[in-house]
Design a protein around this motif. Structure first.
Motif, PDB file in Angstrom:
ATOM      1  N   LEU A 417      74.533  33.937  27.879  1.00  9.23           N
ATOM      2  CA  LEU A 417      75.584  32.959  27.603  1.00  9.23           C
ATOM      3  C   LEU A 417      76.884  33.294  28.321  1.00  9.23           C
ATOM      4  O   LEU A 417      77.743  32.418  28.499  1.00  9.23           O
ATOM      5  CB  LEU A 417      75.839  32.881  26.089  1.00  9.23           C
ATOM      6  N   PHE A 418      77.056  34.561  28.729  1.00  7.23           N
ATOM      7  CA  PHE A 418      78.272  34.982  29.429  1.00  7.23           C
ATOM      8  C   PHE A 418      78.168  34.772  30.933  1.00  7.23           C
ATOM      9  O   PHE A 418      79.103  35.106  31.665  1.00  7.23           O
ATOM     10  CB  PHE A 418      78.561  36.460  29.132  1.00  7.23           C
ATOM     11  N   PHE A 419      77.050  34.225  31.384  1.00  2.73           N
ATOM     12  CA  PHE A 419      76.849  33.938  32.801  1.00  2.73           C
ATOM     13  C   PHE A 419      76.828  32.421  33.006  1.00  2.73           C
ATOM     14  O   PHE A 419      76.755  31.656  32.048  1.00  2.73           O
ATOM     15  CB  PHE A 419      75.521  34.552  33.278  1.00  2.73           C
ATOM     16  N   PRO A 420      76.910  31.969  34.255  1.00  2.00           N
ATOM     17  CA  PRO A 420      76.818  30.519  34.507  1.00  2.00           C
ATOM     18  C   PRO A 420      75.543  29.933  33.904  1.00  2.00           C
ATOM     19  O   PRO A 420      74.514  30.602  33.794  1.00  2.00           O
ATOM     20  CB  PRO A 420      76.822  30.434  36.037  1.00  2.00           C
ATOM     21  N   SER A 421      75.612  28.669  33.546  1.00  2.00           N
ATOM     22  CA  SER A 421      74.514  28.030  32.813  1.00  2.00           C
ATOM     23  C   SER A 421      73.201  27.992  33.587  1.00  2.00           C
ATOM     24  O   SER A 421      72.139  27.865  32.987  1.00  2.00           O
ATOM     25  CB  SER A 421      74.920  26.604  32.420  1.00  2.00           C
ATOM     26  N   VAL A 422      73.249  28.126  34.906  1.00  2.00           N
ATOM     27  CA  VAL A 422      72.017  28.083  35.683  1.00  2.00           C
ATOM     28  C   VAL A 422      71.131  29.304  35.394  1.00  2.00           C
ATOM     29  O   VAL A 422      69.939  29.301  35.716  1.00  2.00           O
ATOM     30  CB  VAL A 422      72.310  28.012  37.194  1.00  2.00           C
ATOM     31  N   TYR A 423      71.690  30.343  34.781  1.00  2.00           N
ATOM     32  CA  TYR A 423      70.930  31.560  34.497  1.00  2.00           C
ATOM     33  C   TYR A 423      70.419  31.625  33.060  1.00  2.00           C
ATOM     34  O   TYR A 423      69.866  32.648  32.653  1.00  2.00           O
ATOM     35  CB  TYR A 423      71.790  32.799  34.766  1.00  2.00           C
ATOM     36  N   TYR A 424      70.569  30.554  32.305  1.00  2.00           N
ATOM     37  CA  TYR A 424      70.241  30.629  30.880  1.00  2.00           C
ATOM     38  C   TYR A 424      68.773  30.996  30.616  1.00  2.00           C
ATOM     39  O   TYR A 424      68.478  31.752  29.714  1.00  2.00           O
ATOM     40  CB  TYR A 424      70.582  29.310  30.186  1.00  2.00           C
ATOM     41  N   GLY A 425      67.858  30.475  31.367  1.00  2.00           N
ATOM     42  CA  GLY A 425      66.447  30.750  31.114  1.00  2.00           C
ATOM     43  C   GLY A 425      66.026  32.182  31.395  1.00  2.00           C
ATOM     44  O   GLY A 425      64.946  32.619  30.966  1.00  2.00           O
ATOM     45  N   PHE A 426      66.871  32.934  32.107  1.00  2.00           N
ATOM     46  CA  PHE A 426      66.484  34.291  32.491  1.00  2.00           C
ATOM     47  C   PHE A 426      66.475  35.255  31.310  1.00  2.00           C
ATOM     48  O   PHE A 426      65.840  36.308  31.387  1.00  2.00           O
ATOM     49  CB  PHE A 426      67.424  34.807  33.588  1.00  2.00           C
ATOM     50  N   GLY A 427      67.166  34.940  30.221  1.00  2.00           N
ATOM     51  CA  GLY A 427      67.120  35.799  29.045  1.00  2.00           C
ATOM     52  C   GLY A 427      65.714  35.891  28.488  1.00  2.00           C
ATOM     53  O   GLY A 427      65.198  36.989  28.212  1.00  2.00           O
ATOM     54  N   PHE A 428      65.076  34.729  28.338  1.00  2.00           N
ATOM     55  CA  PHE A 428      63.704  34.728  27.851  1.00  2.00           C
ATOM     56  C   PHE A 428      62.763  35.347  28.874  1.00  2.00           C
ATOM     57  O   PHE A 428      61.816  36.060  28.510  1.00  2.00           O
ATOM     58  CB  PHE A 428      63.257  33.297  27.532  1.00  2.00           C
ATOM     59  N   LEU A 429      62.986  35.082  30.142  1.00  2.00           N
ATOM     60  CA  LEU A 429      62.131  35.653  31.188  1.00  2.00           C
ATOM     61  C   LEU A 429      62.136  37.178  31.123  1.00  2.00           C
ATOM     62  O   LEU A 429      61.075  37.821  31.197  1.00  2.00           O
ATOM     63  CB  LEU A 429      62.606  35.161  32.556  1.00  2.00           C
ATOM     64  N   LEU A 430      63.319  37.788  30.981  1.00  2.00           N
ATOM     65  CA  LEU A 430      63.407  39.251  30.904  1.00  2.00           C
ATOM     66  C   LEU A 430      62.730  39.780  29.641  1.00  2.00           C
ATOM     67  O   LEU A 430      62.084  40.831  29.670  1.00  2.00           O
ATOM     68  CB  LEU A 430      64.872  39.687  30.942  1.00  2.00           C
ATOM     69  N   ALA A 431      62.870  39.064  28.535  1.00  2.00           N
ATOM     70  CA  ALA A 431      62.221  39.488  27.286  1.00  2.00           C
ATOM     71  C   ALA A 431      60.705  39.440  27.434  1.00  2.00           C
ATOM     72  O   ALA A 431      59.994  40.351  26.978  1.00  2.00           O
ATOM     73  CB  ALA A 431      62.668  38.596  26.132  1.00  2.00           C
ATOM     74  N   ALA A 432      60.191  38.392  28.073  1.00  2.00           N
ATOM     75  CA  ALA A 432      58.746  38.281  28.287  1.00  2.00           C
ATOM     76  C   ALA A 432      58.245  39.387  29.206  1.00  2.00           C
ATOM     77  O   ALA A 432      57.158  39.946  29.000  1.00  2.00           O
ATOM     78  CB  ALA A 432      58.412  36.908  28.868  1.00  2.00           C
ATOM     79  N   LEU A 433      59.049  39.720  30.222  1.00  2.00           N
ATOM     80  CA  LEU A 433      58.674  40.808  31.128  1.00  2.00           C
ATOM     81  C   LEU A 433      58.643  42.136  30.374  1.00  2.00           C
ATOM     82  O   LEU A 433      57.729  42.954  30.570  1.00  2.00           O
ATOM     83  CB  LEU A 433      59.669  40.875  32.286  1.00  2.00           C
ATOM     84  N   LEU A 434      59.609  42.361  29.510  1.00  2.00           N
ATOM     85  CA  LEU A 434      59.638  43.574  28.690  1.00  2.00           C
ATOM     86  C   LEU A 434      58.414  43.634  27.784  1.00  2.00           C
ATOM     87  O   LEU A 434      57.781  44.694  27.630  1.00  2.00           O
ATOM     88  CB  LEU A 434      60.915  43.596  27.855  1.00  2.00           C
TER      89      LEU A 434
END
Length: 486
Positions: A417-434
């Motif tokens: 949420l502290f990054f531009p909105s175009v990066y919002y989906g990457f939070g879930f992507l990183l969690a799935a990778l973890l």
């Protein structure tokens, strides 16, 4: 689940395009169940709204309401789903089929009561009208029954009726919704009523199937709670996996793309719609796991374990272990490869196909779709690895992976949420990778020490659980069981 795989494999062996399509349809409906039904209905209702020229505000409120009730119902049932599945499997193995149906009603009663109270309190303060609130409450109760029934229906293998109930529910809901909107009824109430009727038919159909295949009895309805003491990790695995899978949607409602639709109903249409469609890309792994991985892996797994109790020699055990792990690695590799290729195909062609659907996709939404396709693909592979850990009864390893997935999904999504909105989906992507990495590391560690975990870690004698679950089950049976028997 192995029994499901064997039955579905028979269908896939039949020749012909129609036979293959039918088998794939059966596998898809059985393995994804009500969530697929919810997504298809939601997308269908949006098309009805577009065709019926429903206002944008009403359309967004309807999407929010249905999304809320779907997430609320699956969260309530996630805590008991794996527990009742294990209980049902144990009862069928012990040939105590008379215990299955009472446990369905016992678990349903607990979830309907606890979830109904929480959902009812939310609806009172949500800003929904009285009619909307009643429809949403009824829909929630129906969904809880449907979610819970799926944990039991997988044991009966009546694929034809399960398949029929799925399409009858979709067809009836969409047809009724279209007619009511076309006749000029209030759009939100009309479509909520249509969805409630569709899920109501499916819930009733599922209950009829359960009564058809399992005997009625006066067996304890809350005996399954003892399994909460025996396998507490299963409850938390189901709950954490659900949190990891859907929490990022809720967090996005508080982001730049989130909107307050009405009262306590928030949404992020630019993010939610691509997420729901991207979720469908995991079907390839979900189906392939049941019809390929389990079918080819399970015989080797069963043979390996039987050698320990059937006086197998050391050489036989080592050879069986080698064969089992070779099959497991091969199936996991090819299933993962199929998922990655399918995700890549969805990313490549998704933009063109989404333009053909009148859902108002723009470039931002297409970006979320591509990111979430990768995220859900990684999740699907990680979830498959976690299920193999459950196969080996490594509940601790599976729990750690699921807990890290939940924490990562929440944490990374908040950070995004502290990054531009175009990066919002990457939070879930990183969690799935973890999730995938931790499950893979744990599985690799575990299979290298299989003899140790089989011979040295498992209890030598059956352990009787005397925890809060058994005490709660006894108290509930004492207060409600007598009335049920009468």
């Amino acid at each position: 689940m192995a029994g499901i795989g064997f039955e579905l494999k028979k269908l896939f062996k039949r020749t012909g395009v129609l036979a293959s399509l039918r088998a794939f349809g059966y596998a898809t409906v059985i393995t994804t169940g009500p969530m697929l039904l919810g997504i298809v209905l939601l997308l269908g209702l949006m098309l009805i709204c577009v065709l019926g020229r429903v206002s944008t505000s009403d359309r967004e409120l309807l999407v929010c309401m249905i999304t809320y009730v779907l997430l609320a119902s699956v969260t309530v049932t996630s805590f008991l789903s794996m527990v009742v599945t294990r209980f049902t499997a144990d009862m069928l193995f012990e040939e105590r089929n008379d215990c299955v149906l009472p446990s369905f009603w016992g678990s349903s009663l607990l979830m309907l009561a606890a979830g109904g109270v929480l959902w009812g309190v939310f609806l009172v303060f949500s800003g929904a009208t009285f009619v909307q609130g009643v429809l949403l409450f009824v829909l929630f109760q129906e969904l809880v029954l449907v979610w819970n029934a799926m944990s039991y229906l997988t044991a009966i293998k009546d694929y034809r009726n399960m398949f029929r109930s799925f399409f009858v529910a979709i067809g009836l809901a969409l047809a009724l919704g279209f007619v009511l909107v076309w006749l000029g009824g209030p759009p939100i109430e009309s479509l909520l009523l249509a969805v409630s009727v569709g899920y109501g038919v499916k819930a009733a159909w599922d209950v009829v199937l359960l009564y058809r295949h399992f005997p009625r009895s006066n067996a304890p309805a809350f005996a399954f709670l003892e399994w909460m003491d025996k396998f507490p990790a299963l409850a938390w695995i189901g709950f954490f996996t659900n949190i990891g899978l859907f929490s990022h949607l809720v967090i996005m409602w508080a982001s730049e793309v989130g909107v307050r639709v009405k009262g306590l109903f928030f949404g992020a249409p630019y993010h939610d719609i691509p997420a729901l469609i991207a979720f469908l890309t995991i079907l390839i792994t979900t189906v392939n796991f049941v019809v390929s991985v389990e079918v080819n892996f399970y015989p080797k797994y069963r043979n390996y374990n039987s050698l320990y109790s059937d006086k197998g020699t050391g050489r036989d055990i080592l050879q069986a272990e080698k064969e089992m792990l070779a099959v497991l690695k091969s199936e996991l590799f090819y299933t993962s490869l199929k998922q990655l290729l399918f995700s890549a195909l969805a990313i490549s062609l998704g933009g063109y196909l989404l333009d053909l659907v009148p859902l108002g996709f723009n470039e931002v939404m297409k970006g979320y779709f591509r990111t979430l396709c990768v995220g859900y693909g990684l999740y699907a592979i990680g979830n498959m690895l976690m299920l193999i850990l459950l196969y080996f009864i490594d509940y601790k390893g599976a729990l750690r992976a699921a807990a890290a997935f939940a924490a990562g999904s929440v944490g990374f999504s908040v950070i995004s949420l502290f990054f531009p909105s175009v990066y919002y989906g990457f939070g879930f992507l990183l969690a799935a990778l973890l999730f995938l990495v931790l499950a893979l590391i744990r599985l690799n560690y575990y299979i290298k020490r299989l003899p140790y975990y089989i011979l040295c870690v498992q209890p030598l004698v059956e352990e009787t659980a005397h925890g809060p679950g058994k005490r709660a089950g006894g108290w509930l049976e004492q207060h409600f069981g007598e009335e049920r028997n009468e």
